[in-house]
Write an enzyme that holds these catalytic residues in place. Structure first.
Site, PDB file in Angstrom:
ATOM      1  CE1 TYR A  55     -22.310  42.724  -6.697  1.00 22.89           C
ATOM      2  CE2 TYR A  55     -21.379  42.351  -8.882  1.00 22.89           C
ATOM      3  CZ  TYR A  55     -21.308  42.216  -7.508  1.00 22.89           C
ATOM      4  OH  TYR A  55     -20.219  41.581  -6.952  1.00 22.89           O
ATOM      5  CG  HIS A  85     -11.414  41.676  -4.225  1.00 19.51           C
ATOM      6  ND1 HIS A  85     -12.060  42.654  -3.524  1.00 19.51           N
ATOM      7  CD2 HIS A  85     -12.385  40.806  -4.628  1.00 19.51           C
ATOM      8  CE1 HIS A  85     -13.358  42.395  -3.488  1.00 19.51           C
ATOM      9  NE2 HIS A  85     -13.583  41.286  -4.159  1.00 19.51           N
ATOM     10  CG  ASN A 197     -16.346  40.133 -12.032  1.00 26.05           C
ATOM     11  OD1 ASN A 197     -16.216  39.081 -11.419  1.00 26.05           O
ATOM     12  ND2 ASN A 197     -17.316  40.985 -11.785  1.00 26.05           N
ATOM     13  CE1 TYR A 281      -1.219  -5.147 -25.612  1.00 27.82           C
ATOM     14  CE2 TYR A 281      -2.317  -4.157 -23.725  1.00 27.82           C
ATOM     15  CZ  TYR A 281      -2.228  -5.168 -24.664  1.00 27.82           C
ATOM     16  OH  TYR A 281      -3.143  -6.178 -24.648  1.00 27.82           O
ATOM     17  NE  ARG A 284       0.851  -5.119 -29.887  1.00 29.45           N
ATOM     18  CZ  ARG A 284       0.101  -5.978 -29.198  1.00 29.45           C
ATOM     19  NH1 ARG A 284      -1.151  -6.190 -29.565  1.00 29.45           N
ATOM     20  NH2 ARG A 284       0.577  -6.625 -28.157  1.00 29.45           N
ATOM     21  CG  PHE A 329     -18.104  35.783 -12.952  1.00 26.90           C
ATOM     22  CD1 PHE A 329     -18.307  34.647 -12.179  1.00 26.90           C
ATOM     23  CD2 PHE A 329     -19.069  36.777 -12.896  1.00 26.90           C
ATOM     24  CE1 PHE A 329     -19.420  34.498 -11.366  1.00 26.90           C
ATOM     25  CE2 PHE A 329     -20.194  36.642 -12.082  1.00 26.90           C
ATOM     26  CZ  PHE A 329     -20.363  35.499 -11.313  1.00 26.90           C
ATOM     27  CD  GLU A 414     -17.863  34.833  -5.301  1.00 29.94           C
ATOM     28  OE1 GLU A 414     -16.842  34.146  -5.078  1.00 29.94           O
ATOM     29  OE2 GLU A 414     -17.822  36.059  -5.533  1.00 29.94           O
TER      30      GLU A 414
END
Length: 523
Positions: A55, A85, A197, A281, A284, A329, A414
């Site tokens: 791949y 991309h 990646n 609070y 404290r 990844f 994905e």
């Protein structure tokens, strides 16, 4: 200057990553690291020239993983992945984020499991050293197959495409390379895939958020202690024996710091026998609330340190005959703790705003309503708290965990994604607001502190108050308080108050750090 950091050999920490990104520490490749990189590159070349299908080396990407790519086209494939991309949108990330992405990518690729060429890594390092920083859009990553879109933009300049900032100007990377006599890199098999990646976008935001949140945590204790002095609060809830009964590390650490910050204070001693039984609070419970945020911070720190020294590529190349397509990844290991840290940062602001409100109420002897004597004609510090309240509310809306969502991408290949890139950006958005919330409390706490003079506080708090008054004057009539908030914010970011606290402690042999300091410190 420290010894050069050796990528792929030395352990990278958030502090070291930032120092390299800021040009405060040099870096290099050790000889054994270079050998590993060269061997992995040779392994990939052998696969590319053989018949075995792997791949991303001789196949397409994502749902195109069954499409076989010829030997002649493997180089074109790697350049195309950077082009295709590069789909980011939105404003550019801060330059420090882009630099951290380069630093963390160098570390991940230098372990020798990605097939990257040494020349490619040296070019990335050259970009850092020459301060030629790629321009990376903020949006477009789902944090699944790594941070594909932002990393593609980050590495377009390697092939002479995209934009960079150089000498203070945004320029076409091809033009800058030409000016400096550099040719674009010719990417080899798998190199484009190895570059995009990974989780370096998420990781860069995590590193930056980790350092910024640490600064806010340190300041929250100091400012909170000053607010306590202003309302004549009690230091009794911070006793060691009390917290030993519920020994969460964050609570123990904050309680120690508050005890130390308030030790030998005349302001605390002045009301030891008053009739008030308990403080609200927000005063404290500082150890419990600030401490919980510190615990969340520490959890993120542990996981960031793992990721800084991990291989997040795919496929992983162990040898020319041993490659594994896995999921290193995936951004989930960082996405969830980033969301947790976002909540921790928001809560630090939430309790800070409650202390600011408490300081304005005027129900405590010697403290005028709205922290100004002549109100009516003056609004006092009423409206700065509006800003604090608005930021606290905005932070609450940012606390929905990005990692709770998943939208399938890549034609279902994905089918579960982390959205960690959004988690990282949101953490830093919340910290942007938190710094200003603390700035508002700081100016109000300093004003209340003034009304307790001429009594002295501890040496540490008096020194911090002096630093504040060196930039911001006491106010007895209205003025443009946005200027004061801006000055307070500057002191928060430049750490001048924290520096004053630790320097004073050191000069007077006061142990402000405590036994758990290393656990809750940035290295």
């Amino acid at each position: 200057m420290k010894h050069p950091f050796q990528f792929g050999k030395d352990t990278l920490t958030p502090g070291i990553a930032l120092r390299i990104a800021r040009g405060q520490q040099t870096s290099t490749f050790a000889d054994d690291t270079i050998n590993k990189i060269k061997k992995s590159h040779a392994d990939v070349a052998e696969i590319a020239n053989g018949d075995r299908v792997v791949y991303g080396i001789n196949t397409g990407f994502g749902p195109l993983c069954t499409t076989i790519i010829s030997k002649e086209q493997t180089r074109k494939l790697q350049e195309n992945i950077l082009r295709s991309h590069s789909v980011g949108v939105g404003a550019y990330v801060p330059l420090e984020i882009a630099k951290l992405m380069l630093v963390t990518k160098l570390q991940a690729l230098s372990f020798g499991y990605s097939g990257i060429a040494l020349e490619t890594l040296e070019r990335i390092k050259w970009h850092l050293e020459m301060d030629i920083i790629p321009m990376v859009p903020t949006q477009g990553s789902v944090g699944a197959s790594g941070d594909l879109a932002p990393l593609a933009h980050l590495f377009l300049p390697l092939i002479g495409l995209g934009k960079v900032t150089y000498k203070g100007k945004i320029q076409d990377s091809g033009d800058v390379l030409q000016q400096l006599g550099k040719a674009p890199i010719a990417l080899g098999p798998k190199e484009g895939l190895a570059l995009i990646n990974g989780t370096q976008f998420i990781l860069a935001y995590a590193v930056r958020g980790l350092v910024r949140l640490h600064n806010c945590l340190e300041l929250a204790d100091i400012i909170g202690a000053m607010s306590l002095e202003g309302i004549l609060g009690s230091a009794s809830p911070f006793q060691e024996k009390l917290h030993a009964l519920r020994p969460f590390q964050g609570s123990l650490h904050v309680a120690h710091r508050l005890r130390t910050l308030l030790k030998n204070s005349q302001m605390v001693e002045s009301h030891e026998n008053c009739g008030r039984v308990q403080d609200p609070y927000s005063i404290r419970c500082m150890p419990q609330v600030h401490g919980s945020s510190r615990n969340a911070w520490h959890h993120l720190k542990e996981l960031v340190n793992v990721e800084l020294n991990s291989v997040t590529d795919n496929p992983i190349v162990f040898s020319s005959t041993d490659t594994i397509s896995g999921g290193n990844f995936h951004g989930q290991p960082l996405a969830m703790p980033l969301d947790y840290a976002t909540l921790a940062a928001a809560e630090l602001g939430n309790i800070s705003d409650r202390r600011t409100y408490l300081l304005l109420e005027g129900d405590i002897e010697g403290l005028p309503k709205l922290l100004m004597k002549n109100t009516g004609i003056n609004s006092g510090f009423m409206i700065p708290q509006y800003t604090s309240a608005a930021l606290v509310s905005e932070n609450k809306s940012l606390c929905f965990p990005a990692s709770a969502d998943s939208i399938p991408t890549s034609l279902g290949q994905e089918d579960h994604v982390s959205m960690g890139s959004i988690s990282g950006r949101k953490l830093n958005q919340v910290i942007d607001n938190l710094e200003n919330i603390l700035a508002v409390e700081l100016i109000c706490a300093a004003q209340a502190f003034d009304y307790r003079k001429p009594m002295k506080s501890s040496k540490i708090l008096d020194a911090c108050h002096e630093v504040i008054r060196g930039r911001i004057d006491h106010a007895e009539e209205d003025r443009i308080f946005a200027d004061d908030i801006e000055k307070a914010h500057d002191m928060i970011v430049n750490e001048s108050i924290i520096d004053a606290a630790y320097q004073t402690a050191q000069q007077n042999n006061i142990n402000l750090k405590g036994d758990l300091y290393e656990l809750f410190s940035i290295s």
